[in-house]
Design a protein around this motif. Sequence first.
Motif, mmCIF file in Angstrom:
data_model
loop_
_atom_site.group_PDB
_atom_site.id
_atom_site.type_symbol
_atom_site.label_atom_id
_atom_site.label_comp_id
_atom_site.label_asym_id
_atom_site.label_seq_id
_atom_site.Cartn_x
_atom_site.Cartn_y
_atom_site.Cartn_z
ATOM 1 N N LYS A 7 0.823 -1.201 0.000
ATOM 2 C CA LYS A 7 0.000 0.000 0.000
ATOM 3 C C LYS A 7 0.863 1.260 0.000
ATOM 4 O O LYS A 7 0.532 2.257 -0.650
ATOM 5 N N LYS A 11 1.088 4.540 -2.823
ATOM 6 C CA LYS A 11 1.079 5.985 -2.555
ATOM 7 C C LYS A 11 2.290 6.663 -3.190
ATOM 8 O O LYS A 11 2.164 7.701 -3.855
ATOM 9 N N LYS A 61 -7.785 13.634 -2.942
ATOM 10 C CA LYS A 61 -8.362 12.416 -2.366
ATOM 11 C C LYS A 61 -7.662 12.028 -1.067
ATOM 12 O O LYS A 61 -8.305 11.548 -0.123
ATOM 13 N N TRP A 65 -9.588 11.602 2.439
ATOM 14 C CA TRP A 65 -9.457 10.374 3.231
ATOM 15 C C TRP A 65 -8.997 10.691 4.656
ATOM 16 O O TRP A 65 -9.442 10.080 5.621
ATOM 17 N N GLU A 160 -10.790 -0.991 -1.502
ATOM 18 C CA GLU A 160 -9.795 -0.989 -0.435
ATOM 19 C C GLU A 160 -8.808 0.136 -0.687
ATOM 20 O O GLU A 160 -8.237 0.227 -1.776
ATOM 21 N N PRO A 161 -8.590 1.012 0.297
ATOM 22 C CA PRO A 161 -7.671 2.142 0.109
ATOM 23 C C PRO A 161 -6.257 1.681 -0.246
ATOM 24 O O PRO A 161 -5.765 0.685 0.297
ATOM 25 N N LEU A 177 -8.471 5.254 -3.766
ATOM 26 C CA LEU A 177 -9.208 5.891 -2.676
ATOM 27 C C LEU A 177 -10.622 6.311 -3.048
ATOM 28 O O LEU A 177 -11.496 6.389 -2.182
ATOM 29 N N ALA A 180 -13.600 4.023 -2.113
ATOM 30 C CA ALA A 180 -13.595 3.840 -0.657
ATOM 31 C C ALA A 180 -14.149 5.086 0.037
ATOM 32 O O ALA A 180 -14.921 4.994 1.004
ATOM 33 N N ILE A 181 -13.768 6.255 -0.451
ATOM 34 C CA ILE A 181 -14.306 7.510 0.100
ATOM 35 C C ILE A 181 -15.802 7.591 -0.168
ATOM 36 O O ILE A 181 -16.581 7.997 0.702
#
Length: 209
Positions: A7, A11, A61, A65, A160-161, A177, A180-181
């Motif tokens: 993850k 990013k 985003k 989040w 899923e973020p 994201l 998910a948001i």
Amino acid sequence: MTKDQYKESIKLHELRTPLFGIQSTLEYILDQLDQLDQDMIQELLGKVLLSCKRMDNSLIKLQRWATLDKGSDEPESYLSCQKLLEKKIGSKPNFKLGVIRDFKLVFREDQLSFLLDELVENASKFHSSKEPIQVILDVNQLIILNHQNNLNPTQVFHPEPFFQINRPIREQQGLGLGLAICQAYARQNNTELTFQISKGIFRAVLKSC
């Protein structure tokens, strides 16, 4: 690589890639400025602008989040979901709106605008058919149907973020994201947002409780 490491790599990749594109393109323009004609410069600057927009979208985003639990405006009452959708997709030729039954929706304005924009963008981004994307209003629910070939034939999809599906093939997915948001916003406004894929059709359903 652990799941947390994966993850984190998402990013870093999604933020660094457009930044690297901006930097390298501007360096090339400065280095070749005397040899580039105006059309080429405009084309290269257009690519820089696209990378800037991609990074800005990712940062927005990330901010949303990070502030999911913070207070927001009071919900507003929208008497016609149909009118909201006509504003969002009215000028988009690849969308087809069908109204079985319009309904009222109570939602925070900023969150609803983000949710609808994200659902429309996601459908457009991953649509894999020449057939139009179907947007349907039924009893207390908004349904968006589009063909997608990047998911398993039949499954319930849980956003899923910071996760990407088939990342090596579809690196344009972003931070993972958006949806998910959207689900978090739906819960905060007493609605339910679910996703499912069946026979290559991705189905997003926003249901008013």
